[in-house]
Design a protein around this motif. Structure first.
Motif, PDB file in Angstrom:
ATOM      1  N   ASP A   8      -9.453  17.129  14.896  1.00 47.17           N
ATOM      2  CA  ASP A   8     -10.138  18.084  15.201  1.00 47.17           C
ATOM      3  C   ASP A   8     -11.494  18.229  15.857  1.00 47.17           C
ATOM      4  OD1 ASP A   8      -7.929  20.451  13.841  1.00 47.17           O
ATOM      5  OD2 ASP A   8      -7.775  18.872  12.124  1.00 47.17           O
ATOM      6  N   TYR A  25      -7.992  14.566   4.600  1.00 50.76           N
ATOM      7  CA  TYR A  25      -6.475  15.014   5.628  1.00 50.76           C
ATOM      8  C   TYR A  25      -5.760  14.225   4.085  1.00 50.76           C
ATOM      9  CZ  TYR A  25      -8.580  16.309   9.361  1.00 50.76           C
ATOM     10  OH  TYR A  25      -9.534  17.274  10.796  1.00 50.76           O
ATOM     11  N   TYR A  46      -8.061  21.222   2.069  1.00 50.88           N
ATOM     12  CA  TYR A  46      -7.953  20.795   3.619  1.00 50.88           C
ATOM     13  C   TYR A  46      -7.372  21.466   4.427  1.00 50.88           C
ATOM     14  CZ  TYR A  46      -7.746  15.655   0.770  1.00 50.88           C
ATOM     15  OH  TYR A  46      -7.937  14.372   0.786  1.00 50.88           O
ATOM     16  N   PRO A  47      -6.317  22.230   5.185  1.00 52.84           N
ATOM     17  CA  PRO A  47      -6.574  23.273   6.098  1.00 52.84           C
ATOM     18  C   PRO A  47      -7.654  24.115   6.369  1.00 52.84           C
ATOM     19  CG  PRO A  47      -4.435  23.029   4.440  1.00 52.84           C
ATOM     20  CD  PRO A  47      -5.784  22.395   3.839  1.00 52.84           C
ATOM     21  N   GLN A  90     -10.596  21.398   7.657  1.00 50.94           N
ATOM     22  CA  GLN A  90      -9.604  21.938   9.277  1.00 50.94           C
ATOM     23  C   GLN A  90     -10.189  22.630  10.386  1.00 50.94           C
ATOM     24  OE1 GLN A  90      -5.701  20.192   8.767  1.00 50.94           O
ATOM     25  NE2 GLN A  90      -6.294  18.762   7.401  1.00 50.94           N
ATOM     26  N   GLU A  91     -10.436  23.984   9.825  1.00 49.34           N
ATOM     27  CA  GLU A  91     -10.282  24.624  11.020  1.00 49.34           C
ATOM     28  C   GLU A  91     -11.931  25.122  10.703  1.00 49.34           C
ATOM     29  OE1 GLU A  91     -10.536  27.666  13.066  1.00 49.34           O
ATOM     30  OE2 GLU A  91      -9.395  26.772  12.453  1.00 49.34           O
TER      31      GLU A  91
END
Length: 295
Positions: A252, A131, A216-217, A220-221
């Motif tokens: 998350d 993050y 990172y996204p 996180q998904e």
């Protein structure tokens, strides 16, 4: 309690050193080290857990006792480090495992987890980031280096991270009683870092770290989609990856167990017994019984 064994094998033509402990029929825990150290950081944890778990801790190329190929012959990127670790796990025939992710071990391990979520039994995160909240003031010179690789001021700052004083600071900063931290840690790291050409390798990895942040996204998904069992065992006084980065996982990760220790970046050095006990209790509930149920 089983002794730790030490091996070297070839992965993609590169000599890779790894530590092994425990029996192969036990649940598997793969330990991924951080900067600027090696699998040496797990020497005590492996002894603590080897009665119930099968543990593997590799050194990345250019770290510890693994080979250091020339930069012209090996791309020093986190994607390449992940490929090497995956190659070792495949060579060892490991199909299901938990990952211990610390510092650089986080971007290496999250690549493995996102590519093969079916192989992941659990994730243990110790001062490792997924993050932007975890990239605060310490990262300012690294971010400057991302913007301009020719920034000599930023480069000198980054080289200071793996000087003797910089190494000692990483081990002792945020530790209430620094006398519990063995100086052998940074002396051993320094020995490996002083190999000819290693400084440029470390700078290249600092530069490549920006490619972790762009993922990172996706990671996180992965947390939201696959709901991995996760244990956080974090040194709450860490300046490198501050506790805000640990807190961010709560956004998350549905199956999250969260523990902070009064420790710095290398929390195992001051709180190894406590962290080992926390891991044993967590894996005993989340992994060992599950393995028995599916046997």
């Amino acid at each position: 309690m089983n002794n730790v064994k030490h091996h070297t094998t070839q992965v993609n033509g590169i000599d890779i050193f790894y530590r092994e402990a425990g029996q192969q029929d036990k649940p598997v825990l793969v330990l991924l080290h951080g900067y600027p150290t090696s699998s040496h950081m797990y020497r005590n944890l492996m002894q603590e857990l080897s009665d119930e778990y099968y543990l593997i801790a590799p050194d990345y190329p250019g770290f510890g006792r693994s080979a250091q190929p020339h930069m012209a012959d090996f791309p020093y990127t986190f994607a390449s480090l992940a490929d090497i670790v995956q190659g070792l796990l495949d060579q060892l025939g490991l199909k299901r495992y938990s990952l211990y992710l610390m510092d650089y071990g986080a971007p290496v391990g999250y690549r493995l987890a996102a590519a093969h979520p079916e192989r992941i039994e659990s994730l243990i995160v110790q001062n490792g980031c997924a993050y932007d909240e975890g990239l605060q003031q310490f990262w300012d010179p690294i971010k400057a280096y991302w913007k301009d690789k020719n920034d000599k001021v930023a480069e000198r700052t980054l080289e200071g991270f793996h000087s003797v004083d910089g190494l000692k600071w990483q081990y002792t900063h945020g530790v209430p009683d620094a006398t519990v931290i063995s100086p052998d840690n940074w002396e051993l790291d320094l020995r490996h870092l002083q190999r000819p050409g290693n400084d440029r390798i470390q700078l290249q990895l600092f530069y490549d770290y920006q490619n972790n942040t762009t993922l990172y996204p996706q990671w996180q998904e992965y947390f939201r989609t696959h709901n991995p069992e996760m244990l956080i065992v974090y040194g709450k006084n860490d300046y490198i990856f501050p506790v805000a980065g640990a807190e961010a996982y709560k956004k998350d990760v549905k199956h999250l167990e969260y523990h902070l220790f009064d420790a710095g970046h290398f929390a195992l050095e001051s709180h190894g017994k406590e962290i080992a006990a926390t891991i044993r209790e967590f894996l005993g509930r989340k992994v060992a019984r599950k393995s028995l149920a599916t046997a």
